[in-house]
Design an enzyme around this catalytic site. Structure first.
Site, short mmCIF file in Angstrom:
data_model
loop_
_atom_site.label_atom_id
_atom_site.label_comp_id
_atom_site.label_asym_id
_atom_site.label_seq_id
_atom_site.Cartn_x
_atom_site.Cartn_y
_atom_site.Cartn_z
CB CYS A 133 29.85 19.41 -1.47
SG CYS A 133 31.39 19.90 -1.81
CB CYS A 136 32.72 16.87 -2.10
SG CYS A 136 32.55 18.29 -1.04
CG ASP A 137 29.81 14.12 -3.18
OD1 ASP A 137 30.76 13.67 -3.01
OD2 ASP A 137 29.05 14.75 -2.46
#
Ligand code: NAP
Length: 310
Positions: A133, A136-137
């Site tokens: 993701c 997200c990261d």
């Protein structure tokens, strides 16, 4: 034991859309979601092809849907995992790790999960530089060089998002061309901190505590080389979350996607499926929304048998 008219499993774009239409039709509706409501739309760096929104973060679009759904009066149970389904017979039973519910109809909108590469180091470094993701990261790798693997729309949107967040993006795809939308590929070509290597496969992820390099194979020349990277973003497609439905007798195709007709009906009466878990050939937020709506209206017709459908 709680009794509902309709239980929807999964609170992504399909499940939330189904919830809005079902509740507005008058069905007492429960959505059960094992994570937080929003689905994989939340992971999309940006969505530029959902009509009415020329450019919106996936997370914002997903949260708008969740708010809209709650506003119509749908009950959403988050962080509740469905462990078993009993779908034959008139009364359907949904068992979760918190309790048991019955419903007259069920919509399965459980979506899909990210496919893994299956190369050495991938599992070991998951969460330590290997990610599925970008939204997200990506922010953990400001100023760093990262690798994106894959050649579809997910890979292309991840490349574009990461190019604005990290120092440098190296993209590898095993074929001679991407299969992503042309508009995305044009944007990628205009980015000065993106390098794309075609006919290139990732063979291994290496590191110490965290990822620090990958082994790449040029599948035309047969040459192997190492490249220093701080992260690997795997964007190689997805597989359906259909296991529990399958165990309850819902028919799936050879790839595990739930077979549906144009009314979103499965092989079991009163059981519908919508979104990425189905064998519908197009996987878009817009198609998931449309499928969810159809499933809800068909579930309504099944439960209430309105005069105009007789
Ligand atoms: P996808 O379209 O199935 O593409 C997966 C890519 O990963 C393909 O290029 C595939 O290569 C490659 N791949 C698969 N397994 C691999 C492996 N083991 N090693 C290396 N490469 C591998 O998947 P997606 O991009 O995640 O998209 C999923 C669905 O969501 C699609 O229908 C897509 O259109 C949709 N989506 C749409 C948008 C958008 O419209 N903006 C954004 C995201 C997703 P091959 O080409 O060789 O098969």
């Amino acid at each position: 034991m709680e009794n509902w008219d309709l239980i929807i499993i999964g609170a992504g774009a399909a499940g939330l859309s189904a919830g809005i239409y079902a509740t507005r039709s008058g069905l007492k509706t429960l959505i059960i979601e094992e994570k937080l409501a929003g689905g994989t739309t939340s992971d999309a760096p940006v969505v530029e092809n959902y009509p009415g929104f020329a450019h919106i973060a996936g997370g914002e679009l997903a949260q708008n849907m969740v708010l809209h759904c709650r506003k119509t009066g749908v009950t959403i149970h988050e962080l509740e995992t469905v462990s078993a389904l009993k779908l034959d017979g008139e009364e359907k039973t949904v068992t979760t790790h918190k309790g048991e519910y019955t419903a007259k109809a069920v919509i399965i909108a459980t979506g899909s999960h990210y496919r893994e590469l299956g190369v050495p180091g991938e599992k070991e470094f998951r969460g330590k530089g290997v990610s599925y993701c970008a939204v997200c990261d990506g922010p953990f790798f400001k100023g760093k060089r990262v690798l994106v693997v894959g050649g579809g729309n997910s890979a292309a949107t991840a490349i574009l998002y990461l190019s604005g967040v990290v120092g440098e993006v190296v993209a590898v795809h095993r074929r001679h061309a991407f299969r992503a939308e042309e508009a995305l590929m044009k944007d990628i070509a205009s980015k000065t901190n993106v390098q794309v290597f075609l006919n290139t496969e990732i063979k291994e992820v290496k590191g110490e505590k965290l990822v620090n390099k990958v082994v790449l194979l040029d599948n035309k020349s047969g040459e192997t080389r190492e490249l220093d990277v701080s992260a690997v973003f795997v964007q190689v497609g997805e597989d359906p979350n259909s296991q529990i439905a399958r165990e309850a007798g819902v028919e799936v195709n050879e790839h595990g996607y739930i077979k549906i007709d144009i009314y979103q009906k499965t092989n079991l009466p009163g059981v519908y499926a919508a979104g990425d878990v189905t064998n519908h050939p197009v996987k878009q937020v817009g198609t998931a929304v449309g499928q969810g709506i159809t499933a809800a209206l068909e579930a309504y017709a099944y439960i209430k048998q309105p005069y105009y459908r007789k």
